[in-house]
Design a protein around this motif. Structure first.
Motif, PDB file in Angstrom:
ATOM      1  N   PRO A  19       0.852  -1.340   0.009  1.00 22.58           N
ATOM      2  CA  PRO A  19      -0.040  -0.216   0.165  1.00 22.58           C
ATOM      3  C   PRO A  19       0.605   1.345   0.038  1.00 22.58           C
ATOM      4  O   PRO A  19       0.162   2.178  -1.133  1.00 22.58           O
ATOM      5  N   ALA A  42     -10.900   4.719  -6.396  1.00 21.74           N
ATOM      6  CA  ALA A  42      -9.684   3.937  -5.264  1.00 21.74           C
ATOM      7  C   ALA A  42     -11.300   3.210  -4.801  1.00 21.74           C
ATOM      8  O   ALA A  42     -10.424   1.954  -4.523  1.00 21.74           O
ATOM      9  N   CYS A  46     -10.418  -0.599  -5.520  1.00 19.35           N
ATOM     10  CA  CYS A  46     -10.534  -2.035  -4.995  1.00 19.35           C
ATOM     11  C   CYS A  46     -11.476  -2.611  -4.626  1.00 19.35           C
ATOM     12  O   CYS A  46     -11.256  -3.972  -4.537  1.00 19.35           O
ATOM     13  N   SER A  49     -10.310  -5.256  -7.486  1.00 22.95           N
ATOM     14  CA  SER A  49      -8.973  -5.711  -6.974  1.00 22.95           C
ATOM     15  C   SER A  49      -9.563  -7.241  -5.801  1.00 22.95           C
ATOM     16  O   SER A  49      -9.240  -8.141  -6.280  1.00 22.95           O
ATOM     17  N   ALA A  50     -10.963  -6.936  -5.111  1.00 25.52           N
ATOM     18  CA  ALA A  50     -11.425  -8.350  -4.311  1.00 25.52           C
ATOM     19  C   ALA A  50     -11.806  -8.659  -5.043  1.00 25.52           C
ATOM     20  O   ALA A  50     -11.862  -9.962  -4.420  1.00 25.52           O
ATOM     21  N   SER A 111      -9.146   3.451 -12.409  1.00 27.87           N
ATOM     22  CA  SER A 111      -9.266   2.373 -11.205  1.00 27.87           C
ATOM     23  C   SER A 111      -9.639   1.063 -12.045  1.00 27.87           C
ATOM     24  O   SER A 111      -8.720   0.083 -11.284  1.00 27.87           O
ATOM     25  N   ALA A 116      -6.300  -1.401  -9.953  1.00 24.84           N
ATOM     26  CA  ALA A 116      -6.877  -2.789 -10.089  1.00 24.84           C
ATOM     27  C   ALA A 116      -5.810  -3.928 -10.641  1.00 24.84           C
ATOM     28  O   ALA A 116      -5.506  -4.846  -9.457  1.00 24.84           O
ATOM     29  N   ILE A 120      -2.985  -3.395  -8.190  1.00 20.62           N
ATOM     30  CA  ILE A 120      -3.088  -4.284  -6.848  1.00 20.62           C
ATOM     31  C   ILE A 120      -2.778  -6.053  -6.952  1.00 20.62           C
ATOM     32  O   ILE A 120      -2.582  -6.625  -6.260  1.00 20.62           O
ATOM     33  N   LEU A 153      -6.981  -4.432   1.352  1.00 26.17           N
ATOM     34  CA  LEU A 153      -7.371  -3.966   0.612  1.00 26.17           C
ATOM     35  C   LEU A 153      -7.768  -2.631   1.546  1.00 26.17           C
ATOM     36  O   LEU A 153      -7.320  -1.399   0.900  1.00 26.17           O
ATOM     37  N   VAL A 156      -4.576  -0.635   1.478  1.00 27.08           N
ATOM     38  CA  VAL A 156      -4.787  -0.037   0.299  1.00 27.08           C
ATOM     39  C   VAL A 156      -5.474   1.390   0.009  1.00 27.08           C
ATOM     40  O   VAL A 156      -5.168   2.800  -0.373  1.00 27.08           O
ATOM     41  N   PHE A 157      -6.902   1.050   0.139  1.00 26.44           N
ATOM     42  CA  PHE A 157      -7.832   1.972   0.033  1.00 26.44           C
ATOM     43  C   PHE A 157      -7.172   3.441   1.096  1.00 26.44           C
ATOM     44  O   PHE A 157      -7.551   4.715   0.532  1.00 26.44           O
TER      45      PHE A 157
END
Length: 205
Positions: A19, A42, A46, A49-50, A111, A116, A120, A153, A156-157
């Protein structure tokens, strides 16, 4: 999941997603945007990515089995991949490559790409979640890994939202120092993955 496995999972995901190093890149990609738009980007990065990492965590091992790749073999391959990532962190190649991806991106909304994917949820993160879920048993182990992944995550956010403050606090030198220390830790974890894979083949004690 015992405390040692919990710490290993958290530290591995934290180092791979990194991060702190992502914060200045997010700042560069959202230069000139207001705070509300940055927040939306953001969140979208995230969440994307999740979702991607959840799919690989849940079905990655099954896919490997379907194509005939054993978990020990994947642990060795994943360990080597993470070791190469660690070398990139130690010699700043990873940061340079990420900056190149930022410079080459002409999209108004970064994003999904490159934030992503691959910044990430890149190959290292995907390999890591498959490796970590493969070390745990059943739905409980999967839930623990996913829970820890969501915590990372979230960090990271938070780093995205506080990117300006973080960059001013640490500076370029500070970020480089933190990245190198994390690279050393990742190298050790990568070697452990390789040893676990060799042990699965009966080649290591």
């Amino acid at each position: 999941m015992d405390s040692a496995a919990f710490i290993t999972t958290f530290v591995t995901l934290l180092i791979v997603m990194d991060p702190i190093a992502l914060a200045p890149l997010f700042l560069a990609m959202t230069r000139g945007m207001d705070q509300a738009r940055r927040r939306r980007i953001a969140i979208r990065a995230c969440v994307t990515s999740a979702l991607l990492l959840c799919v690989f965590a849940a079905f990655g091992e099954a896919v490997l089995g379907f194509i005939g790749i054993s978990m020990p073999a994947f642990r060795i391959a994943g360990g080597i991949l993470l070791f190469l990532t660690a070398l990139d962190m130690l010699f700043e190649r990873r940061t340079k490559r990420r900056e190149d991806q930022v410079d080459n991106d002409d999209h108004d909304d970064p994003s999904v790409f490159p934030l992503a994917i691959p910044l990430i949820a890149g190959p290292g993160a995907i390999a890591t979640v498959i490796l970590l879920t493969g070390q745990q048993e059943g739905i409980t182990g999967l839930s623990w890994v996913l829970g820890i992944m969501f915590v990372v995550l979230a960090l990271v956010f938070i780093s995205f939202l506080s990117a300006g403050l973080l960059e001013r606090a640490l500076g370029k030198t500070g970020i480089n120092v933190v990245t190198r220390v994390l690279g050393m830790l990742l190298a050790a974890l990568a070697v452990q993955f390789v040893l676990d894979g060799l042990r699965g083949f009966g080649l290591a004690a």
